[in-house]
Design a protein around this motif. Sequence first.
Motif, mmCIF file in Angstrom:
data_model
loop_
_atom_site.group_PDB
_atom_site.id
_atom_site.type_symbol
_atom_site.label_atom_id
_atom_site.label_comp_id
_atom_site.label_asym_id
_atom_site.label_seq_id
_atom_site.Cartn_x
_atom_site.Cartn_y
_atom_site.Cartn_z
ATOM 1 N N TYR A 195 69.252 -2.120 -32.513
ATOM 2 C CA TYR A 195 69.063 -0.698 -32.831
ATOM 3 C C TYR A 195 67.725 -0.471 -33.530
ATOM 4 C CZ TYR A 195 69.800 3.875 -34.989
ATOM 5 O OH TYR A 195 69.657 5.184 -35.400
ATOM 6 N N ARG A 196 67.366 -1.347 -34.443
ATOM 7 C CA ARG A 196 66.084 -1.206 -35.146
ATOM 8 C C ARG A 196 64.908 -1.329 -34.191
ATOM 9 N NH1 ARG A 196 65.509 -5.053 -40.086
ATOM 10 N NH2 ARG A 196 66.524 -6.511 -38.641
ATOM 11 N N ILE A 245 77.763 -0.732 -37.413
ATOM 12 C CA ILE A 245 76.517 -1.304 -36.908
ATOM 13 C C ILE A 245 76.022 -2.390 -37.858
ATOM 14 C CG2 ILE A 245 75.046 0.513 -37.953
ATOM 15 C CD1 ILE A 245 73.342 0.222 -35.310
ATOM 16 N N THR A 246 75.983 -3.609 -37.327
ATOM 17 C CA THR A 246 75.587 -4.759 -38.130
ATOM 18 C C THR A 246 75.222 -5.900 -37.187
ATOM 19 O OG1 THR A 246 76.277 -6.197 -39.969
ATOM 20 C CG2 THR A 246 77.943 -5.679 -38.320
ATOM 21 N N SER A 291 73.214 -5.273 -46.354
ATOM 22 C CA SER A 291 74.159 -6.286 -45.901
ATOM 23 C C SER A 291 75.406 -6.216 -46.780
ATOM 24 C CB SER A 291 73.510 -7.671 -45.993
ATOM 25 O OG SER A 291 74.398 -8.666 -45.577
ATOM 26 N N TRP A 350 72.649 -4.267 -35.053
ATOM 27 C CA TRP A 350 71.702 -3.637 -35.964
ATOM 28 C C TRP A 350 70.275 -4.040 -35.615
ATOM 29 C CZ3 TRP A 350 70.262 0.103 -38.746
ATOM 30 C CH2 TRP A 350 69.326 -0.011 -39.777
ATOM 31 N N GLU A 370 72.091 0.254 -41.697
ATOM 32 C CA GLU A 370 72.923 -0.936 -41.564
ATOM 33 C C GLU A 370 74.279 -0.731 -42.231
ATOM 34 O OE1 GLU A 370 72.713 -5.764 -42.395
ATOM 35 O OE2 GLU A 370 71.256 -4.418 -43.334
#
Length: 256
Positions: A87-88, A79-80, A205, A84, A104
């Motif tokens: 999702y947040r 998940i990035t 990150s 991401w 992340e």
Amino acid sequence: MVATDRISAFDVVLPNGIPDKGAALNRMSSFWFGLTDHIVPNHLVSLADAPAAAGVGRQAMIVKKAERIDIECIVRGYITGSAWGEYRRQGTVSGKAMPTGLVEGDRFPEPLFTPTTKAEEGHDENMTDAEVVEMVGPETAQRLADISTAVYLHAHDYAKDRGIVLADTKMEFGFLNGELILIDELLTPDSSRFWDAEGYSPGKSQPSYDKQFVRDWLTAQGWNQEPPAPELPDDIVQQTAELYRQAYERLTGDAL
């Protein structure tokens, strides 16, 4: 087919290019086409390195012309990026509910197939399973998902043995004489996220060998992701070129 040194981010082509980027993408695609042709055939005939093609030969390949399917076949193992961000905001990825508590860079239990439209202008948009089926039919929709995932998993395992985490990637397919084949580029720093396995640590990150470096710089400038894009400074251009070179050499074992 020629891979240029131009670079895009957020679906916008930037004013200046990256030295040797085209050669890196062209040769890396050729490498991966050879490594995955037992899973699915592809459009590659050969690299175009003939003396008559001096200057552009290192950036070009001869390919079979296919009837393109207008779907970006994205496979996400971690998940990035935009996943991401979604999702947040919503607890979903490509509209699908995800487990709570992800951070992340976490790896998904199974890779996610998250297709998008292939927009001629503007930004690509997420597609639902039903929209993919409506465009190509149920059989081809399932084959796109299955083959994309199989290619991703094979490449992920190969890259892992070479100290690189393949976080996600984008593929394109077409039909040639009724046969489904891979087209365009494959598993390059432009179409994929390559992370340094040694520095991988969920919750932040990740150190990468791809154009995320450029995306991060653009975001830090406050750019609104609409044309025109700002010009990259020389140090960002050179650092990006070095990341592409390292990705190519670590994955293929050859010098660019």
